[in-house]
Design an enzyme around this catalytic site. Structure first.
Site, short mmCIF file in Angstrom:
data_model
loop_
_atom_site.label_atom_id
_atom_site.label_comp_id
_atom_site.label_asym_id
_atom_site.label_seq_id
_atom_site.Cartn_x
_atom_site.Cartn_y
_atom_site.Cartn_z
N THR A 30 -0.81 9.68 38.79
CA THR A 30 -0.26 9.70 40.19
C THR A 30 0.56 11.28 40.27
OG1 THR A 30 -0.11 7.55 40.50
CG2 THR A 30 1.32 8.85 41.69
N THR A 33 -0.85 17.14 41.10
CA THR A 33 -1.91 17.64 40.39
C THR A 33 -3.02 16.55 39.97
OG1 THR A 33 -0.23 19.03 39.21
CG2 THR A 33 -2.29 18.78 38.33
N ASP A 85 -3.09 12.43 33.77
CA ASP A 85 -1.94 12.44 34.52
C ASP A 85 -1.18 13.75 34.39
OD1 ASP A 85 -0.05 11.23 36.36
OD2 ASP A 85 0.29 9.64 35.35
N GLY A 86 -0.13 13.85 35.22
CA GLY A 86 0.91 15.00 35.11
C GLY A 86 2.03 14.46 34.68
N ALA A 87 2.86 15.70 34.36
CA ALA A 87 4.14 15.45 33.77
C ALA A 87 5.32 16.18 34.57
CB ALA A 87 4.10 15.89 32.26
N GLY A 99 7.13 10.38 35.44
CA GLY A 99 7.42 9.19 36.23
C GLY A 99 8.67 9.34 37.06
N GLY A 100 9.02 10.78 37.30
CA GLY A 100 9.90 11.14 38.24
C GLY A 100 9.61 10.83 39.75
N GLU A 107 2.15 4.39 35.09
CA GLU A 107 1.50 5.55 34.47
C GLU A 107 1.71 5.35 32.67
OE1 GLU A 107 2.60 9.01 37.47
OE2 GLU A 107 4.04 8.60 35.80
#
Length: 170
Positions: A30, A33, A85-87, A99-100, A107
């Site tokens: 999610t 990106t 996934d992004g970070a 997860g911000g 996730e």
């Protein structure tokens, strides 16, 4: 500029989808990106690649469906081949804050269920020390959330704030 940053995010997403092979089950992350990654996978599906996705949010599920990616029910016992996934932040030791944006529990479940986990990162996510620049969400279940919030507050000495999104408190 934002346009340059978006092209970097797209480049990272395109590099990541090269790891996806025909017949795989893919964990779909999610965020900004990850959106590029889902669209790139949609292109692969339209070119004949067979894959199924496990989305980490309603937003990703809607985009994946729109892109023609078949989704697997959330209550299945999946064997995810690769999750992408992004970070939010990455330190020099490759420790992450994820997860911000609020999809953190889903996730993390998808990432932990995957044989391979690819993290999409651009230079704006690199930090020398994790944390400090934004409030870090902690996702809890509704049952006993007040007690959990009290414990978190005692541990962190920080205020606990409930977030609301789509009419849901979190």
């Amino acid at each position: 500029s934002n346009q340059d940053l978006d092209s970097l995010k797209k480049a990272a997403a395109l590099a990541a989808v090269e790891f996806v092979r025909d017949g795989m089950i893919v964990g779909l992350g999610t965020g900004s990106t990850a959106r590029h990654m889902v669209v790139a996978l949609g292109d692969k599906v339209r070119s004949g690649m067979r894959l199924r996705g496990v989305p980490t949010s309603k937003e990703t599920a809607a985009l994946a469906t729109q892109q023609g990616i078949v989704l697997i029910d959330a209550d299945n016992a999946w064997m995810i081949d690769v999750a992408i996934d992004g970070a939010d932040q990455v330190d020099p030791g490759f420790n992450l804050i994820k997860g911000g944006g609020g999809a953190l529990l889903k996730e993390k479940i998808v990432a932990a269920s995957a044989k391979q986990f690819i993290v999409l990162v651009d230079h704006t996510k690199r930090v020398s020390v994790l944390g400090g620049s934004f409030p870090l969400p902690i996702e809890v279940i509704p049952f006993g959330w007040g007690s959990t919030a009290r414990e978190i507050q005692a541990l962190t000495k920080s205020p606990v704030v409930l977030r609301e999104r789509d009419g849901l408190l979190f």
